[in-house]
Design a protein around this motif. Structure first.
Motif: not given
Length: 540
Positions: A411, A436, A440, A445-447, A449
């Protein structure tokens, strides 16, 4: 009906796998000239180029030598322990480039063979023999039995002009380097030296400082203190790989300061890989961690084994051992060896065990594993993207299982990557049971992933990412192709003209054919009137 597979029905891949379990002499003796297919397969696999007949008997050797294409042999291996006289039986090999000999009982035979192939020999490998004595410990019988120093001085480096690689192994503990004048431009040396001052002397020998690309050295038992060795001053401008190994039972310590000078960027400016095995002490740890080999611009891939003898604090020392170069991180493993030395011979003869009353030492070792465990992704990506500062978009696609052993470091590396590089977009593709939360944290962004449960899904996600990175241009209405209409009109006009021409020709032909018909009718009428006129004149 019983199906039987014959040996000749086996595919080539099966035969090649079978050959991998056999020696060179077995293959040449058993399969050569059986049929055209096996002979071609032996030639294609290079068994006529790389020859080792050490295990063959005398009659087998003579028969194989009779049909061998001598002009094709490039690599020759001889085990003098198995065939002590074979070196004298080989004729001249015009294409020989590599000689690998395991021991030799006679220097004269070796010298004659080397002089015979001096024009083509580029790689020379001389290894020693090791025999296991069945009484609980091993003894080494090193060959050649003579001193290696005259062999190096008189023949190897002076009368072999084509020689580029010299491998004398790491078992000849008393090997000296007597050369002081210019020698052949070697690019590879593997040798065992008695002390660090001889190592410096070797590195200073011209033209090795300009030609040597790999140097592998083992320092033997009687290694002197490195403080008494002169510091190297001539840079090794082409040296890529350097190995320095200190004998496990050495009682001398090479000062880290000397080693740091030896591998510095001034002496080895293009060094890419360093293999180190040294005895150190606790005072060297701080200097080792701040050493340039782990931090400088060369990005040297460091593999090491550090040893400390009889150190009760070895457990606390582990945290201060560097994990390789900061650009080539390595997993560190520790081990402790208990070494029992021989006792006095008088006690050995009484007790029967030479190790019962000997000195006991604890060797604590830390060494690197050959694989990386964690790569500083942010530094790597920053180095790559710094080459082009004008890019409007920087794209990174991470393909991961989402189960990092160090999720905190992962991270942190992802966050550093996003903050240090401008206009960056990170896509994360997870497989199997990917977490997940980790995906993330990696993606911007989450889009960005994606989860791939199968190869088909993976291909779909790659296609989707590709469409996002390089979108297709909107479909535009194409203008009507007026030129096609003009071509059609032109063709119709041409056809109409051709048709009109045909009709006109037809009418003209009828007109021409009708004229002769009328003339013939008039002649007939004239001929019909002429007798009447003549008759009338006759009556008058």
């Amino acid at each position: 009906m019983v199906l039987i597979t014959c040996f000749n029905d086996l595919p080539d891949l099966v035969l090649i796998e079978l050959f991998s379990y056999l020696s060179s002499s077995d293959i040449l003796w058993g399969f050569t000239h059986l049929n055209q297919r096996l002979t071609m397969l032996i030639i294609e696999q290079g068994f006529f180029y790389h020859i080792n007949l050490s295990l063959s008997k005398n009659h087998q050797f003579n028969k194989i030598l009779h049909f061998l294409p001598l002009n094709l042999i490039k690599i020759l291996a001889i085990d003098s322990d198995a065939s002590p006289l074979q070196l004298t039986c080989w004729p001249y090999l015009p294409s020989l480039t590599t000689l690998r000999i395991i021991g030799t009982y006679n220097h004269d035979h070796l010298l004659l063979f080397l002089l015979l192939h001096a024009a083509t020999l580029t790689h020379l490998i001389i290894k020693s023999n090791e025999r296991i004595v069945p009484d609980g410990f091993s003894m080494k019988f090193e060959h050649p039995t003579g001193d290696m120093t005259p062999l190096i001085k008189n023949i190897l480096l002076i009368h072999l002009p084509a020689l580029r690689s010299l491998d004398l192994g790491m078992e000849y503990y008393n090997t000296r380097w007597p050369i002081t004048t210019k020698i052949v431009p070697l690019t590879y040396i593997r040798i065992c030296l008695p002390s660090t001052d001889i190592l410096v002397h070797l590195m200073s020998t011209p033209p090795l400082s300009k030609t040597l690309r790999q140097l592998h050295v083992r320092l033997s038992y009687n290694c002197c203190d490195s403080l008494s060795a002169p510091n190297p001053s001539i840079p090794m401008v082409n040296l890529r790989i350097f190995t320095l190994v200190q004998t496990f039972f050495s009682e001398f310590t090479i000062k880290w300061r000397f080693f740091e000078i030896l591998i510095s960027s001034k002496i080895m400016p293009v060094l890419q890989r360093a293999n180190i095995s040294l005895f150190i002490n606790i005072d060297d740890l701080h200097r080792i961690n701040s050493s340039s080999i782990f931090t400088d611009h060369r990005h040297v891939d460091v593999n090491f084994a550090f040893k400390i003898i009889n150190c009760p604090q070895y457990v606390n020392i582990t945290q201060y051992i560097p994990c390789g170069n900061q650009y080539h991180r390595r997993e560190i493993v520790g081990a402790t060896f208990v070494v029992n030395h021989w006792c006095d011979r008088s006690q050995w003869l009484i007790d029967g065990d030479p190790f019962s009353y000997g000195r006991k030492e604890y060797h604590h070792m830390w060494y690197t594993l050959p694989w990386c465990v964690h790569i500083n992704v942010s530094d790597k990506m920053k180095e790559i993207f710094q080459e082009d500062q004008t890019a409007k978009r920087n794209i990174v696609i991470v393909f991961t299982d989402g189960n990092s052993k160090h999720p905190g470091q992962t991270t942190q590396s992802a966050n550093n990557l996003k903050h240090q590089i401008k206009n960056i977009e990170v896509y994360a593709i997870g497989v199997a049971d990917a977490h997940p939360a980790e995906l993330k944290a990696i993606a911007t962004t989450t889009d960005h992933v994606f989860f791939a449960s199968s190869i088909t899904k993976l291909d779909e996600h790659f296609q989707e990412i590709a469409n996002e990175i390089i979108p297709c241009p909107p479909t535009m209405k194409r203008p009507f192709p007026w030129w096609i209409l003009l071509v059609i009109l032109g063709v119709l006009l041409l056809l109409s003209l051709l048709l009109a021409g045909c009709l006109w020709l037809k009418r003209w032909r009828k007109l021409v054919e009708g004229l002769p018909t009328r003339a013939s009718n008039e002649e007939k009428s004239v001929k019909a009137k002429r007798p009447y006129a003549v008759q009338m004149i006759f009556d008058d």
